[in-house]
Design a protein around this motif. Structure first.
Motif, PDB file in Angstrom:
ATOM      1  N   GLU A 121      37.675  95.731 -67.682  1.00 28.10           N
ATOM      2  CA  GLU A 121      37.209  96.156 -66.358  1.00 28.10           C
ATOM      3  C   GLU A 121      36.007  95.320 -65.913  1.00 28.10           C
ATOM      4  N   LEU A 122      35.041  95.140 -66.819  1.00 26.97           N
ATOM      5  CA  LEU A 122      33.834  94.393 -66.459  1.00 26.97           C
ATOM      6  C   LEU A 122      34.107  92.898 -66.311  1.00 26.97           C
ATOM      7  N   GLU A 123      34.977  92.365 -67.147  1.00 28.04           N
ATOM      8  CA  GLU A 123      35.298  90.940 -67.015  1.00 28.04           C
ATOM      9  C   GLU A 123      36.030  90.650 -65.704  1.00 28.04           C
ATOM     10  N   ALA A 124      36.817  91.604 -65.234  1.00 24.29           N
ATOM     11  CA  ALA A 124      37.515  91.434 -63.960  1.00 24.29           C
ATOM     12  C   ALA A 124      36.535  91.352 -62.797  1.00 24.29           C
ATOM     13  N   VAL A 125      35.373  91.965 -62.954  1.00 28.36           N
ATOM     14  CA  VAL A 125      34.356  91.924 -61.911  1.00 28.36           C
ATOM     15  C   VAL A 125      33.915  90.482 -61.655  1.00 28.36           C
ATOM     16  N   GLY A 126      33.873  89.671 -62.709  1.00 32.43           N
ATOM     17  CA  GLY A 126      33.479  88.267 -62.550  1.00 32.43           C
ATOM     18  C   GLY A 126      34.375  87.523 -61.585  1.00 32.43           C
ATOM     19  N   GLY A 127      35.664  87.751 -61.694  1.00 37.48           N
ATOM     20  CA  GLY A 127      36.603  87.123 -60.767  1.00 37.48           C
ATOM     21  C   GLY A 127      36.383  87.582 -59.339  1.00 37.48           C
ATOM     22  N   LYS A 128      36.090  88.859 -59.200  1.00 43.33           N
ATOM     23  CA  LYS A 128      35.830  89.424 -57.867  1.00 43.33           C
ATOM     24  C   LYS A 128      34.574  88.788 -57.261  1.00 43.33           C
ATOM     25  N   LEU A 129      33.535  88.642 -58.075  1.00 41.57           N
ATOM     26  CA  LEU A 129      32.292  88.038 -57.584  1.00 41.57           C
ATOM     27  C   LEU A 129      32.505  86.570 -57.206  1.00 41.57           C
ATOM     28  N   GLU A 130      33.227  85.861 -58.048  1.00 40.02           N
ATOM     29  CA  GLU A 130      33.526  84.449 -57.768  1.00 40.02           C
ATOM     30  C   GLU A 130      34.295  84.322 -56.453  1.00 40.02           C
ATOM     31  N   GLU A 131      35.267  85.187 -56.262  1.00 43.84           N
ATOM     32  CA  GLU A 131      36.077  85.167 -55.044  1.00 43.84           C
ATOM     33  C   GLU A 131      35.221  85.456 -53.815  1.00 43.84           C
ATOM     34  N   GLU A 132      34.353  86.453 -53.906  1.00 41.29           N
ATOM     35  CA  GLU A 132      33.515  86.805 -52.760  1.00 41.29           C
ATOM     36  C   GLU A 132      32.550  85.687 -52.399  1.00 41.29           C
ATOM     37  N   LEU A 133      32.038  85.002 -53.397  1.00 37.15           N
ATOM     38  CA  LEU A 133      31.082  83.931 -53.127  1.00 37.15           C
ATOM     39  C   LEU A 133      31.767  82.682 -52.570  1.00 37.15           C
ATOM     40  N   THR A 134      32.976  82.397 -53.021  1.00 38.40           N
ATOM     41  CA  THR A 134      33.627  81.133 -52.660  1.00 38.40           C
ATOM     42  C   THR A 134      34.830  81.305 -51.740  1.00 38.40           C
ATOM     43  N   HIS A 135      34.955  82.450 -51.098  1.00 35.24           N
ATOM     44  CA  HIS A 135      36.158  82.726 -50.300  1.00 35.24           C
ATOM     45  C   HIS A 135      36.373  81.747 -49.140  1.00 35.24           C
ATOM     46  N   ARG A 136      35.346  81.071 -48.716  1.00 34.28           N
ATOM     47  CA  ARG A 136      35.493  80.121 -47.606  1.00 34.28           C
ATOM     48  C   ARG A 136      36.008  78.746 -48.063  1.00 34.28           C
ATOM     49  N   LEU A 137      36.120  78.568 -49.388  1.00 39.37           N
ATOM     50  CA  LEU A 137      36.533  77.279 -49.940  1.00 39.37           C
ATOM     51  C   LEU A 137      37.992  77.323 -50.380  1.00 39.37           C
ATOM     52  N   SER A 138      38.652  76.183 -50.260  1.00 41.32           N
ATOM     53  CA  SER A 138      40.006  76.066 -50.793  1.00 41.32           C
ATOM     54  C   SER A 138      39.905  75.945 -52.316  1.00 41.32           C
ATOM     55  N   LEU A 139      41.032  76.063 -53.002  1.00 40.92           N
ATOM     56  CA  LEU A 139      41.066  75.923 -54.454  1.00 40.92           C
ATOM     57  C   LEU A 139      40.509  74.560 -54.863  1.00 40.92           C
ATOM     58  N   GLU A 140      40.917  73.508 -54.154  1.00 39.30           N
ATOM     59  CA  GLU A 140      40.443  72.157 -54.468  1.00 39.30           C
ATOM     60  C   GLU A 140      38.930  72.044 -54.260  1.00 39.30           C
ATOM     61  N   GLU A 141      38.422  72.655 -53.207  1.00 39.22           N
ATOM     62  CA  GLU A 141      36.980  72.621 -52.947  1.00 39.22           C
ATOM     63  C   GLU A 141      36.207  73.389 -54.022  1.00 39.22           C
ATOM     64  N   ARG A 142      36.763  74.493 -54.474  1.00 41.25           N
ATOM     65  CA  ARG A 142      36.121  75.257 -55.553  1.00 41.25           C
ATOM     66  C   ARG A 142      36.045  74.421 -56.823  1.00 41.25           C
ATOM     67  N   GLN A 143      37.143  73.772 -57.157  1.00 41.54           N
ATOM     68  CA  GLN A 143      37.171  72.929 -58.353  1.00 41.54           C
ATOM     69  C   GLN A 143      36.182  71.770 -58.227  1.00 41.54           C
ATOM     70  N   GLU A 144      36.105  71.179 -57.044  1.00 38.19           N
ATOM     71  CA  GLU A 144      35.166  70.074 -56.809  1.00 38.19           C
ATOM     72  C   GLU A 144      33.723  70.560 -56.884  1.00 38.19           C
ATOM     73  N   LEU A 145      33.454  71.736 -56.359  1.00 35.48           N
ATOM     74  CA  LEU A 145      32.109  72.304 -56.437  1.00 35.48           C
ATOM     75  C   LEU A 145      31.693  72.487 -57.891  1.00 35.48           C
ATOM     76  N   VAL A 146      32.556  73.056 -58.686  1.00 33.52           N
ATOM     77  CA  VAL A 146      32.255  73.249 -60.111  1.00 33.52           C
ATOM     78  C   VAL A 146      32.027  71.907 -60.787  1.00 33.52           C
ATOM     79  N   ARG A 147      32.885  70.933 -60.496  1.00 36.31           N
ATOM     80  CA  ARG A 147      32.746  69.604 -61.098  1.00 36.31           C
ATOM     81  C   ARG A 147      31.405  68.975 -60.740  1.00 36.31           C
TER      82      ARG A 147
END
Length: 141
Positions: free
Chosen positions: A104-130
């Motif tokens: 349950e708590l680990e799933a929260v991490g995905g939710k937080l990541e999604e909320e913070l980066t929802h304006r980015l495409s998958l490729e943009e998210r990967q590039e941001l991390v890189r």
């Protein structure tokens, strides 16, 4: 003020993340810092986690780390066990109740990541991390 400096934008993104995460984590009786510690404990529990390990991983001061762990202990998320390899060292371990909430708590991490980066495409998210890893001198894993 023109927002064209990476340091300012990174700080603003961190503040935005704190705002989002604190609102979401309130439901779980955790702060952002406490959640980060729990996430690390879940990942590294079988290796044994000491205060110094958390300090190094998150670049936190000793008093800050102690405070976070003490608050987690008061809330029933962690306890201490003796380190079999060093008599004066103790491991921080998730409680049975905390382990039951791991998924349950680990799933929260995905939710937080999604909320913070929802304006980015998958490729943009990967590039941001890189780019953030490169900026921090972290190797590509």
């Amino acid at each position: 003020m023109k927002l064209d400096k990476s340091a300012i934008l990174i700080k603003k993104a961190a503040l935005e993340f704190d705002k989002i995460s604190n609102a979401v984590l309130e439901e779980y009786n955790l702060t952002t810092a406490q959640y980060k510690v729990m996430k690390y404990l879940y990942e590294e529990a079988e290796n044994g986690v000491r205060i110094v390990d958390l300090e190094k991983y998150y670049s936190m001061s000793h008093p800050t780390t102690i405070g976070i762990v003490q608050n987690l202990e008061k809330k029933g998320f962690v306890t201490y066990e003796e380190n079999p390899n060093h008599a004066r060292s103790r491991f921080i371990v998730p409680t049975k109740e905390a382990m039951q909430r791991q998924e349950e708590l680990e799933a929260v991490g995905g939710k937080l990541e999604e909320e913070l980066t929802h304006r980015l495409s998958l490729e943009e998210r990967q590039e941001l991390v890189r780019l953030l890893k490169k900026m921090m001198g972290l190797s590509e894993e």
